[in-house]
Design an enzyme around this catalytic site. Structure first.
Site, PDB file in Angstrom:
ATOM      1  N   LYS A  89     -18.082   3.261 -19.935  1.00  0.00           N
ATOM      2  CA  LYS A  89     -19.038   3.713 -20.952  1.00  0.00           C
ATOM      3  C   LYS A  89     -18.935   2.935 -22.261  1.00  0.00           C
ATOM      4  CE  LYS A  89     -21.031   7.323 -18.877  1.00  0.00           C
ATOM      5  NZ  LYS A  89     -22.480   7.263 -18.538  1.00  0.00           N
ATOM      6  N   GLU A 111     -25.959  11.972 -26.236  1.00  0.00           N
ATOM      7  CA  GLU A 111     -25.837  13.115 -25.339  1.00  0.00           C
ATOM      8  C   GLU A 111     -24.589  12.889 -24.497  1.00  0.00           C
ATOM      9  OE1 GLU A 111     -27.471  10.441 -24.478  1.00  0.00           O
ATOM     10  OE2 GLU A 111     -26.566  10.105 -22.512  1.00  0.00           O
ATOM     11  N   SER A 377     -15.093   2.990 -11.832  1.00  0.00           N
ATOM     12  CA  SER A 377     -15.763   3.130 -13.129  1.00  0.00           C
ATOM     13  C   SER A 377     -14.930   3.867 -14.179  1.00  0.00           C
ATOM     14  CB  SER A 377     -17.097   3.845 -12.929  1.00  0.00           C
ATOM     15  OG  SER A 377     -16.886   5.085 -12.272  1.00  0.00           O
TER      16      SER A 377
END
Lengths: 393, 254
Positions: A89, A111, A377
């Site tokens: 991220k 968000e 990830s």
């Protein structure tokens, strides 16, 4: 076939910017500037420097020997879990915070579902000294307390989304409403490859560092740039988009997208959008999404909060429709077991999202000399309680 | 001539009311429309509820969520409205988000609207360009007026473009906000209303967002052909039920 976004903001028939007029100036400002800014040498320099010194890139491409032995094939893990804040991220939030600064914005909104994107956003806001407001569903706040605490420690304000089903989809609605109410000074850092154009493309480009590195690293390991397969899990699809990006037009590279089947694709408790979804509009773009016959967006289910989204990014909808990517759906059960298996075989505790990708080896047979690159990830620290509860550890 | 265009020609300031169909009870739709007309309302926006209404504040969100819980669907709404033109004469507009319309089928939706006697549509998340390229011909085929929004941030060039493809009125959003977020007008808003008024657009403007009582209605209509009340009306219905609609409307008009 073109798998990138076209000049109108579409991937085939998917994408576009289906936004209320109130958002038009913000989104248009971004659309007109994002490519220009990303091409600036100064921007590139600052972005790459931060990825190197702050995030810790390049992330390793690790040959998982014992896992490979077990499945009799060659599995490489792209270690996004080793990034600062524990997942891919941050690649996107670093890019977008620099973009926001170039556009003169002083207030950042985001968000978050499980809190990973919220933490990554709060982190870069602290780094840049910008105000940060994170919208998070009331239900998610209750079940992700450690990430809520992290965001607060990093100086962010966490606002509960109390509308609708009070999860990620509603947090996204609230962030969009905030942007409507603060049209001048605010930048909205969307965390996935979704939203109105240019977001899916911008997020994909910031995440594309993943596949850029894979190409270079695979030469060292295998003396070739392209693997036979790239594999990633998909919620909205940002780590997948980054993992696929530089392979989209390499015909010999097979793309596998792994969705969350929840309790089973036909159980009524699932997030397998490619199977259960239908073309429609969610959060400003045309894509595949889970909805009722009447066009009301439904609430998906997965044990993984990061895959618990009723749509996929428009790029992935296009990859699915054209058959460029093979979509697989993995249940909670299979994902949890695959996660635990990686712990035992490789000494890596994966995020439950990534565990879904790892579970494909139980369902699909690869050739012994196939080279498979799988995006790990995120790391599993945030999921510890889930693992504890599930395996009664 | 479309009822909206006829109404816009009347020499008076227009009051338009938004309500969410299926709220507070699923079968309130027809009686709310009839009562609004009897009370002297000039135009009605019938809200087609959506699970994720991005442009709406808490009041309309909550009414939409409840309407969906009550079982409201596009088909049921059309069924409720099928005889509406036997009793109601004022212009009726359906306001809804694009996804439910897309799932119904845009052409089927428009055709149904024409059969019922709906005069126009407001679809906040259907962008002007997409409408222009893909759907304008369909809307026109079924005699529907599509109403576009402008905000204080909309550029002059874009307002002129919107004006050029509109054929009813322009929905002038009073401030950068979701519905029901702000009440009353500051100098900032009145300056904006004046600026738009001075552009001599071919379509009249009707102000929406931030109008909740007689004072704000009067203020808004100094600068525009009319005003739309949404959240304040939904709040009234929510607090006092559907039997005091006339009291609310008289409070706005007088």
């Amino acid at each position: 076939m073109n798998y990138n976004v076209n000049e109108k903001g579409y991937y085939g028939e998917f994408g576009g910017a289906f936004i209320p007029e109130m958002l038009y100036p913000n989104v248009e400002e971004l659309r007109q500037n994002y490519l220009k800014v990303m091409e600036e040498p100064e921007f590139k320099k600052e972005f790459n420097q931060l990825l190197k010194d702050y995030v810790g890139r390049p992330s390793p491409l690790y040959f998982a020997k014992r896992l490979s032995d077990k499945y009799n094939t060659k599995i490489y893990l792209k270690r996004e879990d080793l990034n600062h804040t524990g997942a891919h991220k941050i690649n996107n939030t670093i890019g977008q915070i620099l973009m926001a600064k170039r556009l003169g914005k002083t207030r950042i909104i985001a968000e978050t579902g499980a809190g990973q994107h919220g933490v990554a956003t709060a982190t870069v806001c602290a780094l840049m000294g910008l105000e940060c407001i994170v919208y998070m569903g009331e239900i998610d706040i209750a079940r992700q307390a450690p990430n809520v605490a992290r965001m607060k420690m990093l100086g962010a304000t966490v606002v509960p989304a109390k509308s609708g089903s009070r999860t990620l989809k509603d947090a996204t609605n609230e962030a969009i409403r905030d942007w409507i109410n603060n049209p001048v000074n605010t930048h909205y850092i969307i965390g996935s490859a979704i939203g109105p154009h240019p977001y899916p493309d911008m997020v994909t480009r910031f995440q594309s560092v993943i596949s850029e590195e894979i190409k270079l690293q695979l030469i060292e390991h295998e003396d070739r740039e392209n693997p036979d397969y790239v594999v990633a899990c998909i919620g909205g699809g940002s780590n997948a988009a980054g993992t696929y990006y530089h392979f989209l037009h390499e015909e010999n590279v097979n793309i596998i997208a792994v969705e969350a089947a929840g309790l089973g694709v036909d159980s009524g408790e699932s997030a397998a959008t490619s199977v259960l979804g239908k073309e429609g509009i969610i959060h400003g773009c045309k894509t595949m999404l889970m909805q009722t016959e009447d066009g009301q967006i439904t609430e998906p289910y997965s044990i993984s909060a990061g895959l618990d989204y009723p749509g996929v990014g428009p790029m992935h909808a296009h990859l699915c429709k054209t058959g460029r990517a093979e979509f697989m759906a993995i249940t909670d059960n299979d994902a949890m077991n695959a996660g635990l298996e990686l712990c035992k075989l490789e000494g890596i505790i994966p995020a439950i999202e990534s565990s879904h990708a790892l579970a494909i080896f139980e369902h699909k047979t690869f050739k012994p000399d196939d080279v498979i690159v799988l995006s790990l990830s995120g790391r599993g620290d945030k999921d510890l309680q889930n693992y504890i509860d599930y395996f009664k550890i | 001539m479309n009822r909206i265009n006829q109404k816009l020609q009347e020499d008076k300031k227009l009051l338009s009311i938004y309500f969410t169909a299926g709220y507070p009870n699923i079968n309130d739709t027809v009686s709310i429309i009839q009562d609004l007309e009897k009370s002297g309302v000039d135009m009605i926006e019938i809200g087609l509820p959506f699970s994720d209404p991005l442009a709406d504040g808490p009041t309309i969100q909550a009414s939409s969520t409840q309407a969906l819980k009550n079982g409201m669907t596009t088909k049921i709404l059309f069924d409720q409205l099928k005889d509406i033109r036997k009793t109601v004469n004022i212009p009726l507009i359906i306001m809804g988000y694009f996804n439910p319309i897309l799932q119904y089928g845009v052409e089927a939706f428009c055709k149904q609207c024409q059969e019922i006697g709906i005069d126009g549509l407001i679809i906040p998340d259907l962008p002007v360009d997409v409408y222009h390229e893909d759907y304008k011909a369909i809307f026109e085929k079924y005699g529907l007026i599509n109403v576009f929004l402008i905000t204080p941030q909309t550029s002059e060039e874009r307002i002129r473009y919107i004006d050029s493809i509109s054929n009813g009125f322009i929905y002038m959003v009073s401030s950068a906000s979701t519905t029901g977020a702000k009440e009353g007008f500051q100098d900032e808003q009145t300056t904006y209303f004046e600026r738009i008024g001075n552009m001599n657009l071919k379509n009249p403007q009707i102000v929406g967002f931030g109008i909740s009582n007689h004072q704000t209605f009067t203020q808004a209509t100094q600068y525009a052909k009319g005003a739309i009340i949404g959240s304040a009306f939904v709040k009234h219905v929510s607090n006092e039920g559907v039997n005091t609609i006339d009291k609310f409307i008289q409070g706005i008009l007088n």
